[in-house]
Design a protein around this motif. Structure first.
Motif, PDB file in Angstrom:
ATOM      1  N   ALA A 130      73.039  14.479  15.922  1.00  0.00           N
ATOM      2  CA  ALA A 130      74.314  13.758  15.947  1.00  0.00           C
ATOM      3  C   ALA A 130      74.907  13.649  14.549  1.00  0.00           C
ATOM      4  CB  ALA A 130      74.121  12.366  16.546  1.00  0.00           C
ATOM      5  N   GLN A 131      74.058  13.375  13.561  1.00  0.00           N
ATOM      6  CA  GLN A 131      74.529  13.287  12.186  1.00  0.00           C
ATOM      7  C   GLN A 131      75.071  14.631  11.710  1.00  0.00           C
ATOM      8  OE1 GLN A 131      70.845  11.714  10.498  1.00  0.00           O
ATOM      9  NE2 GLN A 131      71.942   9.872   9.864  1.00  0.00           N
ATOM     10  N   ILE A 132      74.365  15.699  12.071  1.00  0.00           N
ATOM     11  CA  ILE A 132      74.790  17.034  11.653  1.00  0.00           C
ATOM     12  C   ILE A 132      76.101  17.410  12.334  1.00  0.00           C
ATOM     13  CG2 ILE A 132      74.216  19.491  11.796  1.00  0.00           C
ATOM     14  CD1 ILE A 132      71.352  18.742  11.180  1.00  0.00           C
ATOM     15  N   ASP A 133      76.253  17.046  13.614  1.00  0.00           N
ATOM     16  CA  ASP A 133      77.506  17.316  14.309  1.00  0.00           C
ATOM     17  C   ASP A 133      78.672  16.601  13.623  1.00  0.00           C
ATOM     18  OD1 ASP A 133      76.372  18.979  16.173  1.00  0.00           O
ATOM     19  OD2 ASP A 133      76.081  17.415  17.662  1.00  0.00           O
ATOM     20  N   ALA A 134      78.456  15.347  13.252  1.00  0.00           N
ATOM     21  CA  ALA A 134      79.506  14.591  12.560  1.00  0.00           C
ATOM     22  C   ALA A 134      79.778  15.207  11.194  1.00  0.00           C
ATOM     23  CB  ALA A 134      79.086  13.126  12.411  1.00  0.00           C
ATOM     24  N   GLY A 135      78.698  15.601  10.514  1.00  0.00           N
ATOM     25  CA  GLY A 135      78.859  16.234   9.207  1.00  0.00           C
ATOM     26  C   GLY A 135      79.586  17.559   9.306  1.00  0.00           C
ATOM     27  N   LEU A 136      79.331  18.299  10.383  1.00  0.00           N
ATOM     28  CA  LEU A 136      79.999  19.592  10.580  1.00  0.00           C
ATOM     29  C   LEU A 136      81.498  19.398  10.729  1.00  0.00           C
ATOM     30  CD1 LEU A 136      79.987  22.632  11.082  1.00  0.00           C
ATOM     31  CD2 LEU A 136      79.472  22.167  13.495  1.00  0.00           C
ATOM     32  N   ARG A 137      81.902  18.387  11.491  1.00  0.00           N
ATOM     33  CA  ARG A 137      83.337  18.120  11.640  1.00  0.00           C
ATOM     34  C   ARG A 137      83.974  17.793  10.295  1.00  0.00           C
ATOM     35  NH1 ARG A 137      81.375  15.762  16.450  1.00  0.00           N
ATOM     36  NH2 ARG A 137      81.218  13.704  15.488  1.00  0.00           N
ATOM     37  N   THR A 138      83.280  16.986   9.511  1.00  0.00           N
ATOM     38  CA  THR A 138      83.788  16.640   8.181  1.00  0.00           C
ATOM     39  C   THR A 138      83.860  17.879   7.294  1.00  0.00           C
ATOM     40  OG1 THR A 138      82.843  14.413   8.341  1.00  0.00           O
ATOM     41  CG2 THR A 138      83.379  15.212   6.134  1.00  0.00           C
TER      42      THR A 138
END
Length: 260
Positions: free
Chosen positions: A17-25
């Motif tokens: 989940a953190q990586i998904d959010a980081g990917l969007r950023t």
């Protein structure tokens, strides 16, 4: 979403989940940097084009076949040997400066390097405002933006691995460069038409390819938490997409551009 099975939620790693959010950023940073670079290019091209022409016959240093009167700056940029420096400076920066900057420079230095490159491109492209109408330039830009957005969205969302496109498309770029050099001597309209058509297709493919590569590179390295590296990777990705967009625009302008 993150698609690499190697990412686990164990101690010392980031959750999916953190990586998904980081990917969007990360992708927002890539597109934002690229867009700002495009703005710099447009402003530099417009400003230089304005300074390169004059309406005062007594101040004109030269005149183009279409009747446009060039100022001293315009004559130097477009008619003197300086034009080769202006044309080749961005290519020299990419070939000899960008890789070293990525390896040795800080993220801030890489960002500055990208924006400097965008300004150089603007200077080298300023002559399009002397050749094509403003309306056709804007029209072509809008068409390019729509096509680019669609292709980049495909590259981001597709589940298909398109990494194999890379070597084939890069070979296409090399072929285009060779063909363009040959046509500088032949001056064949038919060959230029073919080059433009193939160029649009090649850089359309590269847009999707680079988008997927940016996404996969982030997912593969985000778990390590090296923010400095990820920042530089974002600027490198922005450069790749910027170049794809720019070349699509230039080749489409050959079809859609209306001359002054």
């Amino acid at each position: 979403m993150a698609e690499f099975n190697t990412i686990r939620t164990a101690t010392g790693t980031r959750s999916t989940a953190q990586i998904d959010a980081g990917l969007r950023t990360h992708m927002n940073k890539v597109y934002g940097t690229m867009s700002f670079g495009m703005l710099i290019t447009a402003l530099a091209a417009w400003a230089i084009a304005g300074l390169a022409v004059t309406t005062d016959p007594s101040a004109a240093a030269a005149q183009l076949p279409n009747g446009t009167m060039l100022s001293g700056l315009g004559a130097a940029l477009y008619l003197s040997p300086l034009k080769w420096v202006v044309m080749l400076a961005p290519l020299g920066f990419i070939l000899f400066g960008w890789g070293s900057l990525l390896r040795r420079g800080s993220a801030a230095a890489v960002q500055l390097g990208f924006f400097t490159f965008a300004a150089l491109i603007g200077i080298s492209m300023s002559s399009i405002f002397l050749v094509f109408t403003g309306f056709s330039i804007v029209q072509t830009f809008i068409v390019t933006a729509i096509a680019f957005s669609s292709l980049s969205l495909y590259g981001y969302t597709t589940k298909k691995d398109i990494s194999g496109w890379g070597s084939f498309l890069i070979m296409g770029v090399v072929g285009l460069l060779v063909a363009m050099l040959i046509n500088m001597f032949l001056q064949s309209p038919a060959m230029m038409f073919a080059i433009s058509a193939i160029g649009v297709l090649v850089f359309a493919g590269l847009t999707a390819f680079y988008t997927q590569e940016i996404k996969n590179t982030y997912v593969a390295h985000a778990a390590h938490g090296d923010q400095e590296w990820l920042d530089k990777a974002a600027y490198d990705g922005a450069l790749n997409l910027y170049i794809s967009f720019l070349n699509m625009f230039q080749f489409l302008l050959m079809f859609m551009g209306q001359q002054e």
